[in-house]
Design an enzyme around this catalytic site. Sequence first.
Site, mmCIF file in Angstrom:
data_model
loop_
_atom_site.group_PDB
_atom_site.id
_atom_site.type_symbol
_atom_site.label_atom_id
_atom_site.label_comp_id
_atom_site.label_asym_id
_atom_site.label_seq_id
_atom_site.Cartn_x
_atom_site.Cartn_y
_atom_site.Cartn_z
ATOM 1 N N CYS A 385 -34.984 -24.020 59.442
ATOM 2 C CA CYS A 385 -35.512 -23.962 60.877
ATOM 3 C C CYS A 385 -34.792 -23.268 61.626
ATOM 4 C CB CYS A 385 -35.132 -25.582 61.550
ATOM 5 S SG CYS A 385 -36.241 -25.562 62.812
ATOM 6 N N HIS A 511 -37.019 -29.062 57.342
ATOM 7 C CA HIS A 511 -36.292 -29.337 56.891
ATOM 8 C C HIS A 511 -36.066 -30.207 55.084
ATOM 9 C CE1 HIS A 511 -33.541 -29.475 60.352
ATOM 10 N NE2 HIS A 511 -34.371 -29.057 61.305
ATOM 11 N N GLU A 513 -33.976 -30.780 53.626
ATOM 12 C CA GLU A 513 -32.460 -31.957 53.355
ATOM 13 C C GLU A 513 -33.231 -33.172 53.756
ATOM 14 O OE1 GLU A 513 -33.517 -29.486 55.969
ATOM 15 O OE2 GLU A 513 -31.881 -30.195 57.674
HETATM 16 N N1 GLN Z 1 -33.954 -24.450 68.058
HETATM 17 C C1 GLN Z 1 -35.164 -25.096 67.116
HETATM 18 C C2 GLN Z 1 -36.209 -24.970 67.855
HETATM 19 O O1 GLN Z 1 -36.119 -25.342 68.854
HETATM 20 C C3 GLN Z 1 -34.559 -24.479 65.886
HETATM 21 C C4 GLN Z 1 -34.574 -26.248 65.892
HETATM 22 C C5 GLN Z 1 -34.053 -26.934 64.469
HETATM 23 O O2 GLN Z 1 -33.138 -25.943 64.141
HETATM 24 N N2 GLN Z 1 -33.961 -27.986 63.954
HETATM 25 O O3 GLN Z 1 -37.528 -24.349 67.540
#
Ligand code: GLN
Length: 535
Positions: A385, A511, A513
């Site tokens: 992410c 994600h 995970e």
């Molecule tokens: N802050 C980033 C976004 O909003 C990444 C979010 C995250 O890592 N879950 O896109």
Amino acid sequence: MSKKNTKYIFVTGGVTSSLGKGIVSASLGLLLKSRGFNVTIQKLDPYINIDPGTLNPYEHGECYVTEDGAETDLDLGHYERYLDAPTSQNNNVTTGKIYQTVIEKERKGDFLGKTVQVIPHITNEIKRRIKMLSKQNYDIIITEIGGTVGDIESLPYIETVRQLKWELGEKNSMVIHLTLLPYLASSGELKTKPSQHSVRQLMESGIMADVLVCRTEHTIPKDQRAKLAQFCNVSLDNVIECKDLETIYEVPIYLQKQNFDDVVLKELDLKNDKEADLKDWKTFLKKFKNPKKSIEIALVGKYISLQDSYISIAEAFKHAGASLETEVKVRWVYSGDITADNIKETLNGVDGILIAPGFGDRGIEGKVLTAQYARENKVPMLGICLGMQIMTIEFARNVLGHSKANSMEFDTSTPDPVISIMEEQKNIVDKGGTMRLGAWKCSLKNASKLYDIYGAKNISERHRHRYEFNSDYLQEFEKNGFLATGTNPETGLVEALELPDHPFYVGVQYHPEYKSTVATPHPLFRAFIRACEKK
Ligand code: GLN
């Protein structure tokens, strides 16, 4: 197995918080599932936030995301990891959600002029949320009540349990009370008094605990067990010991040895001669505890002092590591401390690096330096992410020469917004529940590492973000060797990037995970660990 009405198990906690109700609930769920019952686990959280999505991870640990896009308590992650089954919106309820629903109904006039009160309106809504899960044909619903008995916040939940126990009738529901037996080193004794008091406190609310699960550092001597049974009003068999163990994954086995599942089934009048089949679970444990190799991975993030903030990642390493008989040691690195001068020393000797998800600009430059270090030194790297977004920024700055490239999250006036806000996010002002959440499809390019890793072209993974790879830069990136190998089939949104001429340099907007379980370790984590082993 004779299928009857849904049975309900309530798990309460006494004496202190953080006793591991989530792990005990998940372990019980696993034991019952392994005996052929269809089980789900729900968490009721007594705080007023609608969900933990707006909570700082320092407050409440990681925010876990379900397939259907709910931002939930991290215990739901444990439920999924143990049961190998997805949870949903309905598996996590907060006081905020309860009140929101009741107040909305009040505004609509649904209460027909009645005074709206905690009893019966709030308790009825809690009841409705508990029973809602029974529509999905579960044999058993385990409901974990957050907080500690005696908290003001928990009162409506405890009262709801009392009412439900009465309404459902004998043997259709039960209460498991998790408590702590403190050890007094000076006298070498486990003390039962706090447990007696917390059971009594439950009784003052009209609830008798049916089973006591006791967290303890030491084996409970026979006479203490008898004392607990006698003074807490449970039969001797129903006093279950939950000793501190080397790993949380040993808990189901430890509880099974004390016939915890039999005790529970007896209380619920459920018959089944099948023994819980934990063969695969035990194989996992054996491999986990007897690894043949060991690697070290740096997890670079900004919530390093509390490891609960990245708990799903830590657990995913365990699942995948065990499946490969590899111990994965995690070096927790605070990105805010990383500088060009100390990076070599900070990351010295690691076999791989993971840049963690996150929000806000604290510690960002340290992460950019980390991405550069991994790319240039051919250290295997997985970016999740925000991690993928950092890899994008780094590539834009140091390979494409856009020295001021950035994400619009951190610099709205950057000349090169390689990470930009998603179109549908532009006009959103509310922070809660408004990100791109839950499972989205992703299609993988045929000739890519990711395709080989997943062994499939079409995958689905969970998301939680507002920003995205800016496709205006896609051609330039690909021309220079950073390839978008995973994209959303409908919108073309870039979901994954990789560098083919690097042993492992993969960034994913999603994600992985959240989908790793003991029974199904995630292929991406497995592949990453393999690459680290090669290094
Ligand atoms: N802050 C980033 C976004 O909003 C990444 C979010 C995250 O890592 N879950 O896109």
